[in-house]
Design an enzyme around this catalytic site. Structure first.
Site, short mmCIF file in Angstrom:
data_model
loop_
_atom_site.label_atom_id
_atom_site.label_comp_id
_atom_site.label_asym_id
_atom_site.label_seq_id
_atom_site.Cartn_x
_atom_site.Cartn_y
_atom_site.Cartn_z
N ASP A 53 -33.25 24.09 -27.50
CA ASP A 53 -33.32 24.01 -29.09
C ASP A 53 -34.17 22.64 -29.36
OD1 ASP A 53 -32.92 23.76 -31.67
OD2 ASP A 53 -30.88 24.61 -31.65
N THR A 86 -38.33 24.18 -35.49
CA THR A 86 -38.60 22.63 -35.26
C THR A 86 -39.42 22.38 -34.09
OG1 THR A 86 -35.94 22.97 -35.41
CG2 THR A 86 -36.95 20.64 -34.79
N THR A 87 -39.50 23.17 -32.96
CA THR A 87 -40.52 22.96 -32.09
C THR A 87 -41.92 23.47 -32.79
OG1 THR A 87 -38.82 23.82 -30.58
CG2 THR A 87 -40.81 23.50 -29.66
N ASP A 393 -27.68 28.76 -35.72
CA ASP A 393 -29.32 29.10 -36.12
C ASP A 393 -29.38 30.58 -36.37
OD1 ASP A 393 -29.82 26.47 -35.91
OD2 ASP A 393 -31.04 26.65 -33.83
#
Length: 533
Positions: A53, A86-87, A393
């Protein structure tokens, strides 16, 4: 300027920022998508955390470089706002700066590139509106669509078998707490964990699980058809607030004082017992009565409740008091005066589960609950932490889909569509600014490229296949099982609209700011301190 401060001039400053972004991109690249690899984080105390994550990685990693730290903050802000992406955000910033580096080395001024990036950002937002799939969730809910959104989010965080199980759980949890015409409050989903059995035994309980039990040995461990009184009343002896003294001349007088002090608390307990006798009589005499109190209950009061067959729990958490009334019905009371049967909630089953030294109380079988509990199970702490992050999430992904009333095709389809749209409209971009727009269009392709790379396929071949299909007007993504193209909508790979919108706003914004940095002044060690003798 302090003589000890470190100054990095124009070309070097830009290069330093670009290298920091590329470095962070390389670290997170291998974690993107369902086929991404895991990172193992070991703390100074030896605690192990296995995760892919992006948000957890950026929070837990100790990033020394100032630029990389800024990019990490943008990534974690994306997670705080939307719960995902995010990534992708970090990869897009890194790739955009990498593409710009090509033109900067040829002497193009950063300001000109920025004009092109701004143009491309507008065109990418237009593409976002073209490809979004609008859905109206105000009436009947398309549960299959929500399952697809949740599965897409969860498949990138945990293994397939667990992702399938959690998908059902998070969708049912959000639909349980959803009320028409009111915003969805995810705090009404309690996430409780037990270090117990396997991770695939995680389950949704349409009720409440509390991490403490009854405090009296004679109270029942299991009760069916229970009336539930949620209250915030002190059932324990309280000292007077003023400094008072009492003098007596005989033991009888002292006994009377003790009785009088005790009577104040006992009267409150008796009022609850009277209510129990009132509702658990006649045809309801086989029903049980449970008191869940936010404040304390002292041993004599517990004893009175136990003799009457009432299950009493003390010191419940405040957030559980809110959830209890939403799950079981009834009203949380702050006083035992004027108690009526209307304030009571109802549950089909209340039972206690003992695990080692910990006690858990389950309140299940409730009618029309607007609150629920996800009970996370796992054999060890790092498994539970990984599932909790994934569940959080997943819940956000379902909530976002319901609030956006739209979804976006996943599997890299949107990024290729946006890139193709920018290239098609390049003629509208003036002069050298085209370089910046081209850099943005190429940078967007990082997502499908990395998805293909992490699955072991040839990136160039995959990208060319995707671009060919998009030129024909088909919105397609990467099939991670074959390396070919697929229709994400039919395959059920769907992303959140707000995640992509936020990514398109945040990533170029930070990249632009970093391109405009022409000098980095790092404070010297002796700034603000007087030199020694």
């Amino acid at each position: 300027i302090n003589p000890n401060s470190e100054i990095t001039r124009h070309g070097q400053a830009l290069l330093m920022n670009i290298n920091a972004a590329k470095g962070l991109q390389d670290v997170l690249k291998s974690n993107l998508g369902p086929k991404g690899t895991l990172k193992m984080l070991v703390s100074g105390a030896g605690d192990i955390k296995l995760t892919k994550d992006g948000n957890v990685l950026l929070h837990e990693m100790q990033i020394q470089n100032a630029t990389a730290s800024m990019i990490a903050r943008v990534g974690t802000a994306q997670d705080d706002i939307t719960g995902d992406g995010t990534t992708s955000n970090v990869l897009l910033i890194g790739e955009l700066l990498k593409q710009c580096e090509r033109y900067l080395s040829e002497g193009v001024h950063p300001r000109i590139l920025i004009e092109g990036i701004e143009f491309a950002k507008t065109k990418a937002s237009e593409a976002l509106e073209f490809v979004k799939i609008a859905k109206d969730f105000s009436g009947a809910v398309d549960k299959e669509l929500l399952l697809s959104v949740a599965r897409t989010s969860l498949a990138t965080k945990v293994h397939d078998e667990l992702a399938t199980l959690l998908t059902e759980i998070v969708v049912d949890a959000v639909l349980t707490i959803r009320r028409t015409g009111q915003p969805i409050d995810l705090f009404m989903v309690e996430i409780m964990h037990m270090v117990h059995r396997m991770d695939t035994e995680t389950k949704l309980i349409k009720g409440i699980v509390m991490d403490h039990g009854a405090r009296h040995p004679d109270m029942k461990k299991r009760a069916e058809n229970c009336y539930i009184l949620t209250c915030n009343v002190s059932f324990e002896y309280e000292k007077s607030e003023v400094n008072s003294q009492f003098f007596w001349s005989s033991a009888d007088q002292r006994e009377k004082l003790v009785d009088a002090e005790r009577m104040f608390t006992d009267d409150k307990v008796r009022k609850v017992i009277e209510l129990k006798r009132q509702v658990c009589s006649g045809e309801n005499k086989d029903k049980n009565f449970v008191v869940i109190n936010q404040k304390g209950i002292d041993p004599p009061s517990l004893d009175m409740f136990a003799k009457e067959g009432i299950i009493a729990l003390r010191r419940a958490k405040r957030r559980n008091m809110e959830r209890l009334t939403l799950a079981c019905g009834g009203v949380a009371v702050n006083s035992v005066d004027d108690l009526t049967p209307d304030v009571l909630g109802f549950a089909g089953l209340v039972y206690e589960h003992i695990l080692g030294e910990d006690k858990y109380t389950f309140v299940e079988g409730v009618k029309n609950p607007f609150s629920c509990t996800i009970l996370v199970k796992g054999p060890n702490k790092h498994t539970i932490a990984q599932i909790k992050d994934a569940v959080r999430d997943g819940l956000r992904a379902v909530k976002n889909a319901l609030e956006d009333n739209s979804v976006i095709p996943g599997a890299g389809a949107f990024e290729v569509a946006a890139s193709t749209h920018i290239i098609k409209t390049l003629s509208q971009c003036p002069g050298k600014a085209k370089f910046g727009a081209h850099a943005f269009a190429d940078a967007l392709l990082i997502v499908p490229k990395v998805l293909a790379e992490n699955s072991g396929y040839d990136t160039q071949e995959t990208i060319l296949k995707l671009q060919d299909e998009h030129q024909k007007g088909h919105v397609v993504g990467v099939d991670l099982a074959t390396g070919d193209v697929l229709d994400p909508e039919q395959a059920g790979i769907l992303d959140n609209y707000r995640v992509k919108r936020q990514m398109l706003n945040a990533a170029p914004m930070l990249a632009i700011q970093l391109l405009l940095v022409d000098e980095v002044i790092r404070a010297g060690k002796n700034v603000g301190k007087k030199d020694g003798p």
